[in-house]
Design a protein around this motif. Structure first.
Motif, PDB file in Angstrom:
ATOM      1  N   GLY A  56       0.813  -1.206   0.000  1.00  9.03           N
ATOM      2  CA  GLY A  56       0.000   0.000   0.000  1.00  9.03           C
ATOM      3  C   GLY A  56       0.847   1.256   0.000  1.00  9.03           C
ATOM      4  N   LEU A  57       1.968   1.232   0.730  1.00  9.55           N
ATOM      5  CA  LEU A  57       2.865   2.382   0.774  1.00  9.55           C
ATOM      6  C   LEU A  57       3.463   2.663  -0.601  1.00  9.55           C
ATOM      7  CD1 LEU A  57       5.557   3.085   3.495  1.00  9.55           C
ATOM      8  CD2 LEU A  57       6.099   3.350   1.090  1.00  9.55           C
ATOM      9  N   VAL A  58       4.052   1.630  -1.218  1.00 12.68           N
ATOM     10  CA  VAL A  58       4.734   1.830  -2.500  1.00 12.68           C
ATOM     11  C   VAL A  58       3.741   2.202  -3.608  1.00 12.68           C
ATOM     12  CG1 VAL A  58       6.120   0.728  -4.287  1.00 12.68           C
ATOM     13  CG2 VAL A  58       6.621   0.290  -1.876  1.00 12.68           C
ATOM     14  N   ALA A  59       2.662   1.410  -3.700  1.00 15.27           N
ATOM     15  CA  ALA A  59       1.689   1.662  -4.762  1.00 15.27           C
ATOM     16  C   ALA A  59       1.014   3.022  -4.581  1.00 15.27           C
ATOM     17  CB  ALA A  59       0.641   0.552  -4.782  1.00 15.27           C
ATOM     18  N   GLY A  60       0.636   3.337  -3.352  1.00 12.80           N
ATOM     19  CA  GLY A  60      -0.042   4.600  -3.102  1.00 12.80           C
ATOM     20  C   GLY A  60       0.853   5.799  -3.354  1.00 12.80           C
ATOM     21  N   ALA A  61       2.118   5.734  -2.914  1.00 14.20           N
ATOM     22  CA  ALA A  61       3.031   6.861  -3.120  1.00 14.20           C
ATOM     23  C   ALA A  61       3.281   7.097  -4.609  1.00 14.20           C
ATOM     24  CB  ALA A  61       4.354   6.605  -2.400  1.00 14.20           C
ATOM     25  N   CYS A  62       3.484   6.001  -5.371  1.00 14.55           N
ATOM     26  CA  CYS A  62       3.694   6.146  -6.816  1.00 14.55           C
ATOM     27  C   CYS A  62       2.439   6.690  -7.499  1.00 14.55           C
ATOM     28  CB  CYS A  62       4.094   4.803  -7.425  1.00 14.55           C
ATOM     29  SG  CYS A  62       5.726   4.219  -6.926  1.00 14.55           S
ATOM     30  N   SER A  63       1.287   6.182  -7.089  1.00 15.51           N
ATOM     31  CA  SER A  63       0.034   6.647  -7.684  1.00 15.51           C
ATOM     32  C   SER A  63      -0.212   8.122  -7.380  1.00 15.51           C
ATOM     33  CB  SER A  63      -1.128   5.796  -7.169  1.00 15.51           C
ATOM     34  OG  SER A  63      -2.363   6.269  -7.649  1.00 15.51           O
ATOM     35  N   MET A  64       0.029   8.511  -6.135  1.00 15.10           N
ATOM     36  CA  MET A  64      -0.166   9.911  -5.765  1.00 15.10           C
ATOM     37  C   MET A  64       0.762  10.823  -6.558  1.00 15.10           C
ATOM     38  SD  MET A  64      -2.432  10.871  -3.442  1.00 15.10           S
ATOM     39  CE  MET A  64      -1.628  12.364  -2.894  1.00 15.10           C
ATOM     40  N   ALA A  65       2.043  10.432  -6.671  1.00 14.81           N
ATOM     41  CA  ALA A  65       3.005  11.260  -7.393  1.00 14.81           C
ATOM     42  C   ALA A  65       2.624  11.392  -8.859  1.00 14.81           C
ATOM     43  CB  ALA A  65       4.414  10.673  -7.257  1.00 14.81           C
ATOM     44  N   ALA A  66       2.245  10.259  -9.472  1.00 11.62           N
ATOM     45  CA  ALA A  66       1.863  10.302 -10.881  1.00 11.62           C
ATOM     46  C   ALA A  66       0.609  11.145 -11.092  1.00 11.62           C
ATOM     47  CB  ALA A  66       1.634   8.883 -11.398  1.00 11.62           C
ATOM     48  N   GLY A  67      -0.365  10.991 -10.205  1.00 13.02           N
ATOM     49  CA  GLY A  67      -1.593  11.762 -10.334  1.00 13.02           C
ATOM     50  C   GLY A  67      -1.364  13.242 -10.147  1.00 13.02           C
ATOM     51  N   GLU A  68      -0.567  13.614  -9.142  1.00  9.59           N
ATOM     52  CA  GLU A  68      -0.293  15.030  -8.910  1.00  9.59           C
ATOM     53  C   GLU A  68       0.510  15.620 -10.065  1.00  9.59           C
ATOM     54  OE1 GLU A  68      -1.179  17.282  -6.787  1.00  9.59           O
ATOM     55  OE2 GLU A  68      -2.404  15.974  -5.554  1.00  9.59           O
ATOM     56  N   TYR A  69       1.493  14.864 -10.566  1.00  7.63           N
ATOM     57  CA  TYR A  69       2.285  15.386 -11.688  1.00  7.63           C
ATOM     58  C   TYR A  69       1.392  15.646 -12.898  1.00  7.63           C
ATOM     59  CZ  TYR A  69       5.612  15.680 -15.499  1.00  7.63           C
ATOM     60  OH  TYR A  69       6.306  16.107 -16.602  1.00  7.63           O
ATOM     61  N   THR A  70       0.533  14.673 -13.222  1.00 10.76           N
ATOM     62  CA  THR A  70      -0.321  14.813 -14.392  1.00 10.76           C
ATOM     63  C   THR A  70      -1.297  15.969 -14.240  1.00 10.76           C
ATOM     64  OG1 THR A  70      -0.169  12.439 -14.825  1.00 10.76           O
ATOM     65  CG2 THR A  70      -1.969  13.617 -15.881  1.00 10.76           C
ATOM     66  N   SER A  71      -1.926  16.077 -13.067  1.00 15.25           N
ATOM     67  CA  SER A  71      -2.937  17.125 -12.876  1.00 15.25           C
ATOM     68  C   SER A  71      -2.312  18.509 -12.868  1.00 15.25           C
ATOM     69  CB  SER A  71      -3.713  16.873 -11.579  1.00 15.25           C
ATOM     70  OG  SER A  71      -2.859  16.966 -10.454  1.00 15.25           O
ATOM     71  N   VAL A  72      -1.188  18.676 -12.158  1.00 18.02           N
ATOM     72  CA  VAL A  72      -0.558  19.990 -12.089  1.00 18.02           C
ATOM     73  C   VAL A  72       0.080  20.346 -13.430  1.00 18.02           C
ATOM     74  CG1 VAL A  72       1.231  21.361 -10.946  1.00 18.02           C
ATOM     75  CG2 VAL A  72      -0.216  19.836  -9.601  1.00 18.02           C
ATOM     76  N   ARG A  73       0.671  19.350 -14.109  1.00 22.29           N
ATOM     77  CA  ARG A  73       1.249  19.619 -15.423  1.00 22.29           C
ATOM     78  C   ARG A  73       0.170  20.070 -16.411  1.00 22.29           C
ATOM     79  NH1 ARG A  73       6.031  18.103 -18.073  1.00 22.29           N
ATOM     80  NH2 ARG A  73       6.055  19.205 -20.066  1.00 22.29           N
ATOM     81  N   SER A  74      -0.980  19.398 -16.383  1.00 26.04           N
ATOM     82  CA  SER A  74      -2.075  19.780 -17.271  1.00 26.04           C
ATOM     83  C   SER A  74      -2.574  21.181 -16.952  1.00 26.04           C
ATOM     84  CB  SER A  74      -3.224  18.770 -17.146  1.00 26.04           C
ATOM     85  OG  SER A  74      -2.800  17.463 -17.488  1.00 26.04           O
ATOM     86  N   GLN A  75      -2.708  21.480 -15.658  1.00 28.96           N
ATOM     87  CA  GLN A  75      -3.155  22.814 -15.256  1.00 28.96           C
ATOM     88  C   GLN A  75      -2.163  23.883 -15.695  1.00 28.96           C
ATOM     89  OE1 GLN A  75      -3.073  23.456 -11.029  1.00 28.96           O
ATOM     90  NE2 GLN A  75      -4.472  25.197 -11.112  1.00 28.96           N
ATOM     91  N   THR A  76      -0.867  23.617 -15.522  1.00 28.19           N
ATOM     92  CA  THR A  76       0.159  24.586 -15.906  1.00 28.19           C
ATOM     93  C   THR A  76       0.194  24.785 -17.414  1.00 28.19           C
ATOM     94  OG1 THR A  76       1.494  23.952 -13.981  1.00 28.19           O
ATOM     95  CG2 THR A  76       2.609  25.138 -15.734  1.00 28.19           C
TER      96      THR A  76
ATOM     97  N   TYR B 117       6.703  19.037 -10.819  1.00 22.79           N
ATOM     98  CA  TYR B 117       7.737  18.238 -10.155  1.00 22.79           C
ATOM     99  C   TYR B 117       7.677  18.426  -8.641  1.00 22.79           C
ATOM    100  CZ  TYR B 117       9.551  18.046 -14.906  1.00 22.79           C
ATOM    101  OH  TYR B 117       9.670  17.844 -16.259  1.00 22.79           O
ATOM    102  N   LEU B 118       7.472  19.651  -8.206  1.00 24.42           N
ATOM    103  CA  LEU B 118       7.352  19.909  -6.776  1.00 24.42           C
ATOM    104  C   LEU B 118       6.108  19.235  -6.210  1.00 24.42           C
ATOM    105  CD1 LEU B 118       8.348  21.389  -4.255  1.00 24.42           C
ATOM    106  CD2 LEU B 118       7.036  23.390  -4.993  1.00 24.42           C
ATOM    107  N   ALA B 119       5.008  19.293  -6.948  1.00 23.87           N
ATOM    108  CA  ALA B 119       3.777  18.652  -6.485  1.00 23.87           C
ATOM    109  C   ALA B 119       3.945  17.145  -6.399  1.00 23.87           C
ATOM    110  CB  ALA B 119       2.627  19.005  -7.432  1.00 23.87           C
ATOM    111  N   ALA B 120       4.568  16.530  -7.421  1.00 24.65           N
ATOM    112  CA  ALA B 120       4.767  15.082  -7.423  1.00 24.65           C
ATOM    113  C   ALA B 120       5.702  14.651  -6.301  1.00 24.65           C
ATOM    114  CB  ALA B 120       5.320  14.633  -8.775  1.00 24.65           C
ATOM    115  N   GLY B 121       6.815  15.364  -6.145  1.00 25.71           N
ATOM    116  CA  GLY B 121       7.756  15.005  -5.089  1.00 25.71           C
ATOM    117  C   GLY B 121       7.170  15.170  -3.698  1.00 25.71           C
ATOM    118  N   SER B 122       6.436  16.265  -3.492  1.00 30.30           N
ATOM    119  CA  SER B 122       5.818  16.503  -2.187  1.00 30.30           C
ATOM    120  C   SER B 122       4.809  15.408  -1.847  1.00 30.30           C
ATOM    121  CB  SER B 122       5.118  17.863  -2.182  1.00 30.30           C
ATOM    122  OG  SER B 122       6.021  18.905  -2.427  1.00 30.30           O
ATOM    123  N   SER B 123       3.979  15.039  -2.822  1.00 30.42           N
ATOM    124  CA  SER B 123       2.956  14.030  -2.552  1.00 30.42           C
ATOM    125  C   SER B 123       3.576  12.653  -2.329  1.00 30.42           C
ATOM    126  CB  SER B 123       1.942  13.979  -3.696  1.00 30.42           C
ATOM    127  OG  SER B 123       2.572  13.624  -4.909  1.00 30.42           O
TER     128      SER B 123
END
Length: 240
Positions: free
Chosen positions: A63-83, A156-162
């Protein structure tokens, strides 16, 4: 006759603000809370179904590994799209300023008239701000789009932070099992303390009552853990 000497001029000290546009706070808070709540709920569900043991450790680590990777990928995609969307709109504004500077200057003057300036002052302000094309672009983007073109959120900051925040939160209920715990009590106890403490810390950062933020986060986390533990227990009984 006495002469009063003029006091030396002391510039006014203005208050300062915290950074609210850097793009790190929301993913960090969301990641830490999601990691803590989802992993304690996952571990509680596994323990409720099969009891504490190796399965709980494996489930928590997965759960830790999968969730952290999923969160980072989701945040990167959403913030990148917004930017990218923001940059596309800024490019539209840049082209319009180059194509029709008089119309854009009139639009800016109308905006300031709507905010209470008289027509002559609004026109002079718009002309002054429009003298420098780059300054004019910044003003139009801030006024029309509500964003700062010099401070767009970083994916990148959003993905790393999440990623880091989720992993730290998910590690709290997992840690006791890594050190040989044989039951759910210690994991729940640590999670309760972490839920309340982190909720209180976020409340302090956002100028809200610390106890209210702590209790709210505690209620959400323990509620999720109770639901998954109960479902896991029912499924475990049904399967057995």
């Amino acid at each position: 006759m006495t002469v009063e000497l003029a006091r030396p001029f002391s510039p006014e000290k203005h208050h300062s603000h915290r950074d609210v546009t850097g793009g790190w706070l929301r993913p960090a808070v969301f990641g830490a809370m999601d990691g803590l709540v989802s992993n304690v709920a996952l571990i509680a569900g596994v323990v409720g179904a099969a009891g504490a043991g190796r399965g709980a450790v494996l489930a928590g680590f997965a759960g830790l590994v999968a969730g952290a990777c999923s969160m980072a990928a989701g945040e990167y995609t959403s913030v990148r799209s917004q930017t990218e969307l923001m940059r596309a709109e800024i490019a539209v504004e840049r082209r319009e300023l180059a194509r029709n500077p008089d119309g854009e200057r009139a639009e800016l003057a109308a905006l300031y008239r709507a905010r209470g300036l008289d027509a002559d002052l609004a026109r002079r302000v718009a002309e002054g701000l429009s003298a420098d094309p780059e300054q004019a672009l910044r003003v139009h983007v801030r006024e029309e789009l509500g964003v700062d073109p010099d401070d767009l959120p970083s994916p990148y900051l959003a993905a790393g932070s999440s990623f880091v925040a989720f992993a730290m939160g998910a590690m709290v209920p997992l840690a006791p099992f890594l050190f040989g715990a044989s039951g759910l009590f210690l994991a729940l106890a640590l999670s309760v303390v972490a839920l309340f403490g982190f909720g209180a810390a976020v409340a302090v950062m956002t100028a809200r009552p610390w106890w209210l933020g702590g209790l709210r986060q505690l209620g959400l986390g323990t509620g999720a853990a109770a639901v998954t533990f109960g479902l896991g227990h029912l499924l475990g009984v049904a399967v057995s």
